[in-house]
Design a protein around this motif. Structure first.
Motif, mmCIF file in Angstrom:
data_model
loop_
_atom_site.group_PDB
_atom_site.id
_atom_site.type_symbol
_atom_site.label_atom_id
_atom_site.label_comp_id
_atom_site.label_asym_id
_atom_site.label_seq_id
_atom_site.Cartn_x
_atom_site.Cartn_y
_atom_site.Cartn_z
ATOM 1 N N ASP A 99 33.592 -56.921 45.607
ATOM 2 C CA ASP A 99 32.183 -56.992 46.015
ATOM 3 C C ASP A 99 31.497 -55.751 45.513
ATOM 4 O OD1 ASP A 99 32.475 -59.312 47.404
ATOM 5 O OD2 ASP A 99 33.145 -58.296 49.217
ATOM 6 N N GLN A 100 30.305 -55.886 45.033
ATOM 7 C CA GLN A 100 29.624 -54.648 44.673
ATOM 8 C C GLN A 100 28.143 -54.718 44.973
ATOM 9 O OE1 GLN A 100 30.462 -53.926 40.627
ATOM 10 N NE2 GLN A 100 29.017 -55.415 39.840
ATOM 11 N N LEU A 101 27.626 -53.550 45.258
ATOM 12 C CA LEU A 101 26.193 -53.420 45.506
ATOM 13 C C LEU A 101 25.601 -52.788 44.273
ATOM 14 C CD1 LEU A 101 26.577 -51.890 49.036
ATOM 15 C CD2 LEU A 101 25.747 -54.178 48.537
ATOM 16 N N TRP A 102 24.592 -53.406 43.757
ATOM 17 C CA TRP A 102 23.950 -52.862 42.561
ATOM 18 C C TRP A 102 22.677 -52.160 43.012
ATOM 19 C CZ3 TRP A 102 19.644 -55.240 39.589
ATOM 20 C CH2 TRP A 102 19.372 -54.537 38.421
ATOM 21 N N PHE A 114 26.710 -48.309 41.255
ATOM 22 C CA PHE A 114 27.458 -49.495 41.676
ATOM 23 C C PHE A 114 28.389 -49.078 42.791
ATOM 24 C CE2 PHE A 114 26.163 -50.976 37.549
ATOM 25 C CZ PHE A 114 25.950 -52.318 37.770
ATOM 26 N N ASP A 115 28.185 -49.637 43.942
ATOM 27 C CA ASP A 115 29.064 -49.286 45.045
ATOM 28 C C ASP A 115 29.968 -50.466 45.356
ATOM 29 O OD1 ASP A 115 28.050 -46.854 45.172
ATOM 30 O OD2 ASP A 115 26.933 -47.101 47.042
ATOM 31 N N ARG A 116 31.227 -50.232 45.211
ATOM 32 C CA ARG A 116 32.176 -51.300 45.484
ATOM 33 C C ARG A 116 32.935 -51.041 46.769
ATOM 34 N NH1 ARG A 116 34.304 -51.591 39.284
ATOM 35 N NH2 ARG A 116 32.675 -52.980 38.567
ATOM 36 N N CYS A 117 32.430 -50.128 47.554
ATOM 37 C CA CYS A 117 33.156 -49.727 48.752
ATOM 38 C C CYS A 117 33.443 -50.918 49.652
ATOM 39 C CB CYS A 117 32.350 -48.693 49.509
ATOM 40 S SG CYS A 117 31.695 -47.411 48.444
ATOM 41 N N ASN A 118 32.466 -51.858 49.705
ATOM 42 C CA ASN A 118 32.655 -52.968 50.635
ATOM 43 C C ASN A 118 33.661 -53.993 50.119
ATOM 44 O OD1 ASN A 118 30.765 -53.480 48.691
ATOM 45 N ND2 ASN A 118 29.631 -54.957 49.914
ATOM 46 N N THR A 119 34.269 -53.701 48.989
ATOM 47 C CA THR A 119 35.391 -54.532 48.563
ATOM 48 C C THR A 119 36.535 -54.395 49.565
ATOM 49 O OG1 THR A 119 34.763 -54.183 46.288
ATOM 50 C CG2 THR A 119 36.993 -54.933 46.678
ATOM 51 N N CYS A 120 36.785 -53.161 49.977
ATOM 52 C CA CYS A 120 37.827 -52.948 50.992
ATOM 53 C C CYS A 120 37.216 -52.866 52.387
ATOM 54 C CB CYS A 120 38.588 -51.660 50.726
ATOM 55 S SG CYS A 120 39.447 -51.646 49.153
ATOM 56 N N PHE A 166 20.644 -49.408 50.306
ATOM 57 C CA PHE A 166 21.090 -48.030 50.160
ATOM 58 C C PHE A 166 22.514 -47.908 49.628
ATOM 59 C CE2 PHE A 166 17.434 -47.481 52.773
ATOM 60 C CZ PHE A 166 16.963 -46.221 52.466
ATOM 61 N N GLY A 167 23.328 -48.969 49.800
ATOM 62 C CA GLY A 167 24.700 -48.822 49.366
ATOM 63 C C GLY A 167 25.417 -47.794 50.203
ATOM 64 N N CYS A 168 26.445 -47.239 49.630
ATOM 65 C CA CYS A 168 27.285 -46.314 50.401
ATOM 66 C C CYS A 168 27.252 -44.905 49.840
ATOM 67 C CB CYS A 168 28.724 -46.791 50.398
ATOM 68 S SG CYS A 168 28.903 -48.518 50.835
ATOM 69 N N THR A 169 27.399 -44.797 48.521
ATOM 70 C CA THR A 169 27.680 -43.478 47.973
ATOM 71 C C THR A 169 26.450 -42.579 47.910
ATOM 72 O OG1 THR A 169 27.380 -44.315 45.748
ATOM 73 C CG2 THR A 169 29.616 -44.261 46.592
ATOM 74 N N ILE A 170 25.269 -43.142 48.114
ATOM 75 C CA ILE A 170 24.107 -42.256 48.100
ATOM 76 C C ILE A 170 24.206 -41.296 49.278
ATOM 77 C CG2 ILE A 170 22.604 -43.823 49.407
ATOM 78 C CD1 ILE A 170 21.516 -41.581 46.487
ATOM 79 N N CYS A 171 24.809 -41.758 50.365
ATOM 80 C CA CYS A 171 24.998 -40.870 51.511
ATOM 81 C C CYS A 171 26.396 -40.243 51.511
ATOM 82 C CB CYS A 171 24.815 -41.626 52.814
ATOM 83 S SG CYS A 171 23.159 -42.238 53.043
ATOM 84 N N TRP A 177 40.933 -43.096 43.629
ATOM 85 C CA TRP A 177 39.867 -42.907 42.638
ATOM 86 C C TRP A 177 38.479 -43.037 43.239
ATOM 87 C CZ3 TRP A 177 41.441 -40.201 38.913
ATOM 88 C CH2 TRP A 177 42.739 -40.339 38.441
ATOM 89 N N SER A 178 38.392 -43.592 44.428
ATOM 90 C CA SER A 178 37.065 -43.609 45.030
ATOM 91 C C SER A 178 36.747 -42.258 45.652
ATOM 92 C CB SER A 178 36.953 -44.723 46.051
ATOM 93 O OG SER A 178 38.071 -44.715 46.890
ATOM 94 N N SER A 179 37.656 -41.307 45.463
ATOM 95 C CA SER A 179 37.412 -39.916 45.871
ATOM 96 C C SER A 179 37.169 -39.773 47.359
ATOM 97 C CB SER A 179 36.224 -39.329 45.099
ATOM 98 O OG SER A 179 36.668 -38.699 43.950
#
Lengths: 1507, 441
Positions: free
Chosen positions: A274-277, A293-299, A453-458, A470-472
């Motif tokens: 899943d990814q948020l664009w 591209f935030d794929r955090c919600n994949t997991c 907003f996705g995830c990684t902006i915050c 790798w998602s750090s």
């Protein structure tokens, strides 16, 4: 063809090799597919799918419980009931009559009639039911036939219309083709004929339609009850059906399972990334900004999942352990035994009977974990708070790992009547849990929806990555890091420059968009603090004045905001201060002097500053004729306004007149170590920070630091400007008769507001740290001969010493004591404060005036060191020896101080020079106003983008060695004898964490220290910026460890050590790390609405001046959860309709909702009632009788004074009614948001009551609120903004009864305006200009026309001794009696209050100020004495409002000179002897009839407040 | 720097399988020697070695960090202290010379096997060092380690064949390659083996891709270069030359000359011997020049650049922590500086401001005269001098043009080691330095 069959290689071998390699290839291909199939995110998705299915099934089960079935049955029964009921024969007849209108149905109607008759005759219920069904069936058939006929007609109509269309077209074609008129006529005739057909067909259709509709309507009427019952049954089942559908969608099915098989899942399986664009929230990739591209919600698939129907509550909470008490009936119900067979279903039923829950046959994450499956709503378990999905880990102190054990314990080991204590683990582990606070983040209704907003902006981190490492992810502790390493092969990927923020710093990111920071404080919308740590960091930075040295510039350019802006305000005021001391100033004339004064006190005003600047420029241009000193000319440029000026003041006190205040000894002790004198000081420590030093470096410090301290004092005292002390009140002129008294002084300090900001050891309950701790102030003041005079001066008029000080003028005027003497409270307070020393004395202070030879030597060395920075070495030595000759006067800079060194006092000159250099070196001017430093720049590194500072550009020096060394010393003992540690049990949830608790470590590592230290230690060792910052704030000088040897003394680090504790340090770090200067696209930057902006700006000012020290800006908020009806019934009161609480039916419905635990929710806003003796919240029993702390018998309740109408049990509870008695459990089950401010009021509450008790033993506790700083809730709707602005800048007495006055702050005009706007904004009032027709003279004329003597009548009410003047002052008239009972002046109401407020206030004061003593004078249903004013209550109310709001014009109009002349002389303390005011008290002057003579009939202690 | 138990725990598993692999390798060798070649003595030696390796494996896997076999700290420190660019370059040259002179000894299979074992053992022991491992195990360095061993193997293979051939030629026998010069079949001898290679390599690549994934580093930034910033591994030899030469020369001119020189080789070669078979004796000159250029000036520099050059392109010993704070003295000076200032004690010739172009050029030439003289001597004087002395026969056989091309290419090749020596001994930066025209040599 080959010449021979023989091959070079042995074919057999080749075949073998080939087969081996082929098999290898096969295996490696399989391995590849296996690895793909087992990618971690796929595993997570599979588990999450199971989780979703499980919880959906649980919900279905929960819904499908016995109570659901019961309701279903009930509804079905009522449906059956409706079916059994008799049909209304009248309607049936009417139906048949309708049917008969159509001849074709006459026969059917007859049969229907027959049926009806049969039904009437039939008495057997079963038969009746059949007959009834037949009848309805028949009716239905008839209606169906009607419909059929209608359709036939409609079909025919359609055909006719088509024919008509064709015939019409034929005719028109004929016209176009010019056919003969005959043919044309025939064509037209054909068309006309068809038109007639259409008409008939239309009529037929319409008739059929009407008939059918009326039949259907009647039929519906006939079956109305039945239909309703059927619908509610369907609705009831719908919920379950929906849940079942969800379950079906989520549950695995064959198709999905096939697609998820290994190998197949590599090709478009249902598990996918899943990814948020986020094209707007770009990621800076150095060469260009790219879409994120935030794929955090994949997991993290559960991130945005909320509970059904509650969009802000996460569906899958984070793991937590919760103790629960399951209630237990006193005796087993019939049929319940101690059966303990392991039969699952049997025990399940027992559990349900006993507690109301089942254990699920399959655990969520562990199959045999005792997981709660279904909790029957409103069962004991539900009430106790048990939830589906909870894993029972402990029953009555015994661990329950598997279901059977839990089952047995729950059923067997029980004592009837005694609740069972169980412990459950609730929630799911990462990555399955939902985001916390869905009301703020991620949720679709939150301000930060996930899709936008996705995830990684915050959070930062590598959003495109789909693997753990790798998602750090960033570990929050070293232990966590190692756990991750073991579980996920995690390692810190230092290549990704935006690693995820560790949990402790996750709030940092808020700064990207929330540049104001205060918008992150709790607000009415989000009472739970959104970012507490970050906000604390912000306030610490403001309090400690970090920005004095480290500029935080929030502007990339005047158009572009990049982050929080924390910079010093321009130094206009210091320039003006400096000009004051310029001997040439008087020569420029009085006007210029006035400008200087204006800039000095109100530097934000532009006009005077501009003029002053022009004057200075002109003077500078005059060359040798110039009147001012070159220094003044130099400073002129500072008066120019920069494009984006800073806004913050220097945090330290001004040192411009320091010699008038303190002396050498105290200063020496203070500079050496400020905490020695005042342990709670915010002043950092500059000297004696030697832990890191050794050898030569240490020796240098020991040698030079005393000289530096002395020289700084020398410079400060030497450059201090002369100060004019405030003269004490004169005995003769001001009539002071009492000598200063320490006891009285103590009282002054206690009640006159000092404790709102200051602490003092005598008053341990005062904890505000806004101002300095005063416990030892006497010792400080004793160090200078004029110290006492200064203190007196400061108490009376702080602005005289420092026009921009935050300390307000508390307006200490002479007071008349009970014994008739007149005392000067300022003198009393001074006497008291001078005695407050805690026996502290400066110790080890060198002589102020003479230097020892060693000291002189060190001074010379220091001087030389500075001179060498300016001159070549030889020249420097020469200058040191002889000073600068007179002919070198062209030299600029501090070295000018050495002009004529040879001829002057050498020591003094050198000390002065070194002092100035040291002050510059240590950047004292970052916090203090120091003469000669008006134009210094910030000394430290700018912090605007420090959060992104390249760690390779940070000098870590040898600090990690220092820290390790220090820690090893501290932990030295633990190595030799490691503390014995219990082996963690295997089932312990924290077992993996504990496994890292080090015992085997042979030397210090990040894991072997506590987790916070470990975290930072790890960061420090890895040279990451967090580590640097941590140590920089802990021990800033330690970066010189083993470096001092390679540096000169002045090259060393200079940052002082601030007295932060670990928590504060982390808060400051959170803020600094958030300074990344990377604002996202403008649409994401937080832009408050104008109203919100006004609120925020006001908060900043309120914070700066500590308004909330005295006043409540926001009331206590209790979100309680109460058992229905447990708060007592609402009282019915007859009140004006315009005062009744406004609630929509929807609100009322919401307040009736009962949650799973059988409780209702309500929000209470107001004040908990305080104990009048202790000032602590009052506890009471169910009758409201106060109970003692130790009383355990009583059912504890908390009385609560509402300040906002609320709904309890669906009924309105208005403000002003009796205090609510809130059961303690309702309070504890809910959430409490403490009040904002009002600390002093609460602190003084018991004090003023005790004081008053000595005079009046019957004092009513609630009255005391009237003598204290009032809560400012509702202020915006209460007062007129113009008045408030004026009042803030120059406060007047409003309530004579108040024990302390509103002090006069050194507000700038715009600051006062911000506060005014704040109050208007929080109360939703109009601002800044308000127009109210009531204030218009024309409306008054209209009122007068409708009701002659409108105002005169009102005045009669006012002046009647039973009403207003009983308590209120009116003009010069003051009611006699206890001054504590005096109420505000009425003649000034018109300029202070808003008409609407006055109107409402008179109607029912308690609705606005629940504690007020003012009674309802004009009850809604009972107008007051008609002899005063003839009219209804509302008319009287209007009249009074009109009078008060037009008091001045009314008084003026009615002023007769005679009356004025007859007036007695005014009382001496009358503040304004204006004639109109004077005319009012004597009612005879304005009233046609003389008012009854005033007689003191009011009870003492009734005070009324209008402010 | 901060070696700790966690690292050793992490690496233990790898070392265990590594030593197991070595043990199996030796056991297979022993069995083959015993069964097939009947060399029982050697078989016993390698069987024992295999046993030792198993012992090391057991130690590595023992679960205790202190038991993991590693080089003593003293040895590591000694190696670190001894290593430096000078020792490294001279050492490899010496090693090259030794290997060449004693090639007959080293090509013996048992000796080579022993050397391989020793190398692998040293490598294993070194892997227990965190600093060594962190460099060697970097995913992009792993193939280079493999390449080093592959290169050694193929060199050994070729050399051993050449040694055999040389012996045969000395005995008057034809070289080995001449014995089997029959034709072979396309199928299966060519195509089948190719297919097998394809399958094997595919399998290998898959396994590699699964277990050693491509490293993902930070996005490139124009404001921040990684430290150390390294070229792709195959260019690291060139990058090492940048230490000694102007970028134009080391980065553009020399590489082009290498290509040109390699293309020119067939035309320069006048030796008819050694065609189609391995031989060293018959083509000593060609062999030495090529191997020197390839091994010494290319491969060893790649190894140097990959494993021993750390942050700021400083030299780090194999067991040294790559700290970016290491500082080295860089006070190299140009030849004109040496000549004018140090030798003659006078300032460098400098044209007055505003002087005409001619004067300026003249001044520059004057300033650079010493360097130009040296260069001239090297490139113009040396070839004829050599033609009449050392390379007299070459000159005669090759003719003027071929000789001049050959000798110039060779001199330019030699300029690298010469410059290195000059740098180390005299701190010489450039011989000719005309920054005005970006012309440095």
């Amino acid at each position: 063809m080959p010449a021979t069959e023989q091959t070079w290689y042995n074919l057999k071998v080749l075949h073998v090799v080939f087969s081996v390699t082929a098999i290898l290839l096969l295996f490696s291909t399989i391995a590849m597919l296996a690895v793909d199939h087992n990618r971690p995110w796929k595993k997570y998705q599979r588990v999450f799918q199971a989780l979703e299915t499980w919880s959906a099934a649980a919900r279905v089960d929960e819904q499908d419980s016995s109570s659901f079935e019961a309701t279903s049955k009930e509804l079905a029964a009522s449906l059956a009931e409706a079916r059994r009921a008799d049909l209304d024969p009248a309607i049936a007849e009417a139906f048949l009559a309708q049917v008969r209108t159509v001849p074709a149905d006459a026969e059917a109607a007859d049969r229907g009639q027959l049926d009806i008759d049969m039904l009437r005759q039939q008495s057997d219920p079963a038969e009746r039911l059949v007959l009834r069904g037949d009848l309805l069936q028949r009716f239905g058939d008839i209606a169906g036939r009607a419909k059929f006929r209608e359709d036939l007609c409609a079909g025919h109509l359609k055909l006719c219309k088509a024919k008509l269309d064709k015939n019409r077209a034929d005719y028109e074609l004929g016209v176009a083709e010019n056919v003969t008129p005959e043919i044309l006529a025939s064509l037209l005739a054909v068309a006309d004929a068809t038109r007639a057909q259409v008409l008939t067909a239309t009529l037929d259709t319409q008739a059929a339609n009407t008939h059918r509709k009326s039949l259907e309507a009647t039929l519906k009427k006939l079956t109305a009850t039945e239909d309703t019952a059927a619908k509610s049954l369907a609705d009831h089942r719908q919920k379950l059906l929906l849940l079942a559908k969800t379950l079906k969608d989520r549950a695995p099915n064959f198709g999905k399972s096939v697609l998820e098989l290994p190998v197949l899942d590599a090709f478009n399986g249902p598990l996918r990334i899943d990814q948020l664009w986020l094209p707007q929230l770009t990621l800076n990739n150095n060469f260009r900004d790219v879409a994120r591209f935030d794929r955090c919600n994949t997991c993290h698939k559960g991130m945005d999942k909320s509970l059904p129907g509650a969009p802000t509550e996460g569906a899958y909470s984070q793991i937590e352990t919760i103790p629960i008490q399951l209630p237990m009936p006193t005796a087993p119900a019939a049929g319940q035994g101690g059966s303990t067979n392991d039969d699952n279903d049997g025990s399940s039923d027992q559990l349900e009977q006993l507690y109301g829950f089942h254990l699920s046959p399959h655990g969520l994450f562990r199959s045999d974990a005792p997981t709660v499956g279904v909790v029957v709503p409103e069962s004991p378990a539900a009430r106790a708070g048990l939830m589906s999905g909870d894993v029972i880990v402990d029953v009555g102190g015994e661990k329950t790992l598997v279901r059977t054990v839990a089952n047995t314990l729950l059923l067997e080991a029980i004592k009837w009547g005694k609740p069972v204590e169980i412990v459950v683990q609730r929630g799911v582990p990462q990555p399955y849990s939902s985001h916390p606070r869905l009301d703020l983040f991620v949720g679709s209704t939150s301000p930060h929806p996930m899709q936008t907003f996705g995830c990684t902006i915050c959070h930062q981190g590598q959003g495109s990555a789909t693997s753990f490492m790798w998602s750090s992810h960033s570990a929050n502790t070293p232990k966590q890091g190692h756990q991750w390493h073991d579980e996920h092969g995690w390692a810190n990927n230092h290549h990704w420059i935006y690693p995820m923020l560790p949990q402790r710093f996750e709030e940092s990111s808020c700064l990207k968009c929330h540049h104001q920071v205060v918008d992150l404080e709790p607000s009415p919308q989000f009472p739970e603090p959104p970012a507490p740590k970050l906000v604390e960091g912000y306030h610490l930075i403001r309090q400690y004045g970090c920005y004095g040295c480290h500029e935080i510039n929030g502007w990339a350019n005047p158009e572009k905001r990049i982050g929080p802006d924390m910079r010093l305000a321009p130094n206009y005021h210091e320039v003006a201060e400096s000009l004051v001391s310029d001997p040439g100033l008087p020569a420029l004339g009085n006007t210029v002097a006035r400008w200087v004064e204006e800039v000095r006190s109100s530097p934000d005003g532009k006009q005077a500053r501009q003029r002053l600047f022009d004057t200075l420029e002109r003077d500078a241009a005059a060359g040798p004729e110039a009147k001012l000193s070159p220094r003044s000319h130099q400073l002129a440029t500072l008066l120019k306004e920069p494009e984006t000026p800073g806004t913050l003041l220097k945090v330290g006190p001004s040192l411009r007149y320091v010699a008038s205040k303190v002396g050498f000894d105290w200063l020496y002790a203070w500079l050496r170590n400020p905490q020695d004198f005042r342990p709670s000081t915010k002043m950092p420590r500059f000297f004696g920070l030697w832990d890191h030093l050794s050898g030569k470096g240490l020796e240098e410090s020991k040698r030079y630091e005393p000289i530096e301290i002395r020289s700084m004092i020398h410079y400060l005292l030497g450059s201090s400007q002369p100060f004019q002390y405030v003269k004490p009140y004169d005995q003769q002129r001001d009539g002071i008769t009492a000598a200063p008294d320490i006891q009285r002084g103590k009282k002054v300090v206690q009640v006159r507001g000092c404790l709102a900001c200051h602490q003092h050891a005598d008053f341990p309950e005062a904890v505000s740290t806004h101002g300095p701790n005063l416990s030892r102030i006497g010792a400080k003041m004793a160090s200078a001969p004029d110290g006492p005079a200064w203190l007196y001066s400061w108490l009376r008029e702080p602005a005289r010493y420092h026009p921009r000080t935050l300390m307000p003028n508390v307006l200490l005027e002479p007071v008349v004591l009970p014994n008739g003497q007149v005392s000067d409270p300022a003198a009393d307070a001074t006497a008291y404060l001078l005695g407050s020393t805690e026996t502290w004395k400066p110790s080890d202070i060198p002589s102020a005036n003479s230097l020892t030879p060693a000291e002189r030597e060190a001074t010379n060395e220091l001087t030389l060191m500075y001179l060498k920075e300016r001159f070549p070495a030889v020249r420097a030595a020469e200058v040191l020896k002889n000073g600068l000759a007179a002919d070198q006067s062209a030299i600029q800079g501090d070295e000018r101080m050495l002009l004529g060194l040879a001829g002057s006092n050498r020591d003094a000159t050198l000390l002065n020079y070194v002092g100035k250099k040291t002050i510059a070196k240590l950047a004292c001017a970052g916090c203090h106003d120091i003469p000669g430093f008006e134009d210094t720049k910030a000394a430290g590194a700018a912090l605007a983008d420090w959060g992104r500072k390249e760690s390779s550009k940070i000098a870590f020096e040898q600090v990690s060695h220092f820290v390790m060394h220090q820690l090893e010393e501290k932990h030295g003992h633990s190595h030799t004898a490691p503390a014995p540690r219990a082996e963690p049990a295997a089932d312990e949830p924290l077992a993996p964490d504990l496994a890292y608790a080090s015992t085997a470590e042979t030397h210090l590592t990040p894991e072997s220290v506590d987790s916070d230290t470990g975290f930072f230690l790890e960061k420090l060792l890895a040279h990451e910026r967090e580590g640097f910052l941590w140590q920089k704030l802990r021990a800033p000088r330690s970066y010189d460890y083993k470096k001092a040897e390679n540096k000169t003394y002045n090259e060393r680090y200079r940052m002082p050590q601030f007295p932060f504790n670990a928590e504060e340090r982390e808060a400051v770090m959170t803020f600094v790390l958030g300074l990344v200067a990377e604002p996202p696209a403008p649409q994401f930057i937080h832009k408050p609405t104008p109203r919100e902006e006004a609120r925020l700006n006001g908060l900043v000012v309120a914070e700066k001046y500590n308004c909330s020290g005295c006043h409540s800006l926001q009331m206590d908020r209790w979100d309680i959860r109460y058992k229905p009806e447990s708060l007592g019934p609402a009282q019915a009161v007859a009140d004006y309709p315009f005062l009744s609480p406004h609630f929509t039916p929807l609100d009322a419905q919401k307040s009736l909702v009962i949650d799973r635990q059988g409780r209702r929710h309500a929000t209470l806003l107001g004040m908990p009632q305080l104990n009048p003796e202790t000032g602590k919240p009052q506890l009471a029993d169910e009758d409201g009788v106060p109970i003692e702390d130790g009383d355990t018998e009583a059912l504890v309740h908390r009385p609560f004074m509402l300040w906002q109408d609320t709904l309890i049990d669906g009924e309105a509870r208005p403000v002003g009614a009796q205090n609510l008695l809130v059961p303690d459990d309702a309070f504890r089950a809910g959430v409490h948001y403490p009040a904002r401010g009002g600390d002093l009021a609460r602190l003084l509450f018991p004090v003023v009551i005790a004081d008053e008790k000595q005079i009046n033993p019957n004092v009513k506790p609630d009255d005391a609120w009237g003598w204290l700083p009032p809560p400012l809730v509702g202020e915006g709707k209460k007062v007129q903004s113009g008045w408030l602005h004026k009042f803030l800048l120059n406060p007047q007495t409003i309530r004579p009864s108040a024990v302390l006055r509103m002090p006069k702050f050194n507000f700038q005009s715009h600051e006062a305006a911000s506060l005014v706007n704040y109050f208007a904004a929080v109360d939703g009032a109009e601002y800044p200009y308000v127009y109210d027709t009531r204030l218009d003279e024309s409306s008054l004329a209209e009122a007068e026309r409708l009701h002659p003597n409108h105002l005169e009548g009102a005045l009669k009410i006012v002046t009647n001794n039973n009403y207003c003047v009983k308590c209120h002052q009116v003009g010069g008239y003051a009611p006699p009696g206890n001054p504590k009972a005096l109420a505000p002046q009425l003649e000034r109401v018109h300029e202070r209050l808003q008409p609407d407020y006055v109107h409402g206030w008179i109607a029912n004061p308690k609705r606005f100020l629940p504690y007020t003593g003012m009674p309802v004078n004009i009850p809604f249903d009972k107008p007051v004495s008609q002899d005063l004013y003839v009219g209804s209550s509302e008319q009287q109310l209007d009249a009074l409002t009109d009078l008060l709001m037009h008091f001045d014009s009314f008084a003026k109009k009615n002023l007769s000179l005679e009356a004025y002349l007859k007036q007695q002389p005014l009382a001496p303390n009358q503040p304004s002897p204006a004639p109109p005011n004077a005319s009012v008290p004597d009612a005879a002057a304005v009233s046609p009839r003389p008012a009854p003579s005033t007689k003191d009939s009011r009870s003492p202690g009734v005070a009324t407040n209008l402010n | 720097m901060h070696s700790n138990g966690h690292f050793l725990n992490d690496v233990a598993g790898f070392l265990g399988s590594y030593y197991t692999g070595l043990a199996i390798m030796n056991a297979v060798a022993a069995i083959l020697l015993w069964q097939k070649h009947k060399q029982t003595g050697w078989a016993i030696v390698w069987a024992v070695t295999s046993g030792l390796m198993m012992g090391l494996c057991a130690l590595a896997m023992s679960g205790s960090a202190t038991m993991v076999p590693s080089l003593p700290q003293g040895v590591r420190s000694l190696v670190n202290t001894l290593s430096g660019p000078v020792n490294y370059t001279l050492g490899t040259t010496a090693l090259f010379a030794i290997l060449f002179v004693f090639r007959k000894f080293f090509v013996k299979p048992m000796v080579a096997w022993a050397v391989l074992n020793i190398l692998l053992l040293l490598m294993g022991l070194s892997m227990a060092d965190e600093n060594f491992a962190s460099i060697v195990m970097k995913p992009d360095n792993v193939p280079i380690v493999g390449l080093v061993f592959l290169l050694a193997f193929f060199t050994w293979l070729a050399t051993s064949q050449a040694v055999v051939n040389d012996e045969r030629i000395a005995q008057g026998l034809p070289p080995m390659e001449k014995l089997n010069d029959e034709k072979v079949l396309v199928w299966p001898d060519l195509v089948y083996t190719e297919l097998i290679c394809m399958v094997a390599v595919s399998a290998f690549l898959l396994v590699w891709a699964i277990f050693l994934q491509a490293p993902l580093e930070e996005p490139a930034s124009s404001v921040k270069t990684p430290n150390p910033s390294k070229a792709p591994w195959y260019f690291l030899g060139l990058q090492e030359m940048l230490v000694y030469f102007d970028p134009w020369y080391a980065g553009v001119t020399l590489p082009s000359l290498v290509v040109v020189g390699l293309m020119a080789l067939p035309y320069l070669d006048f030796n008819k011997k050694g065609n189609g078979y391995y031989s060293i004796e018959e083509r000593k000159f060609s062999y030495l020049v090529y191997q020197f250029g390839f091994f010494e000036l290319w491969i060893t520099l790649i190894i140097l650049g990959t494993f021993l050059r750390g942050p700021n392109w400083n030299f780090f010993g194999p067991f040294e922590y790559w700290t970016p704070y290491k500082v080295e003295v860089l006070n190299n000076i140009d030849l004109p500086q040496m000549f004018w200032v140090n030798l003659l004690d006078r300032p460098l010739p400098r044209a007055a401001a505003g002087a005409s172009t001619l004067v300026q050029v003249g001044t520059i030439l004057l300033r650079e005269a010493p360097g130009l003289v040296v260069m001239g001597a090297y490139l113009l004087l040396l070839p004829p001098l050599l033609a009449v002395t050392v390379f007299r026969t070459f000159f005669a056989k090759m003719g003027f043009i071929r000789y001049m091309v050959m000798i110039n290419l060779m001199l330019l090749m030699l300029s690298l080691p010469l410059k290195m020596v000059l740098r180390w001994t005299l701190n010489l930066k450039y011989i000719v330095s005309i920054p005005e025209f970006s012309l440095n040599f």
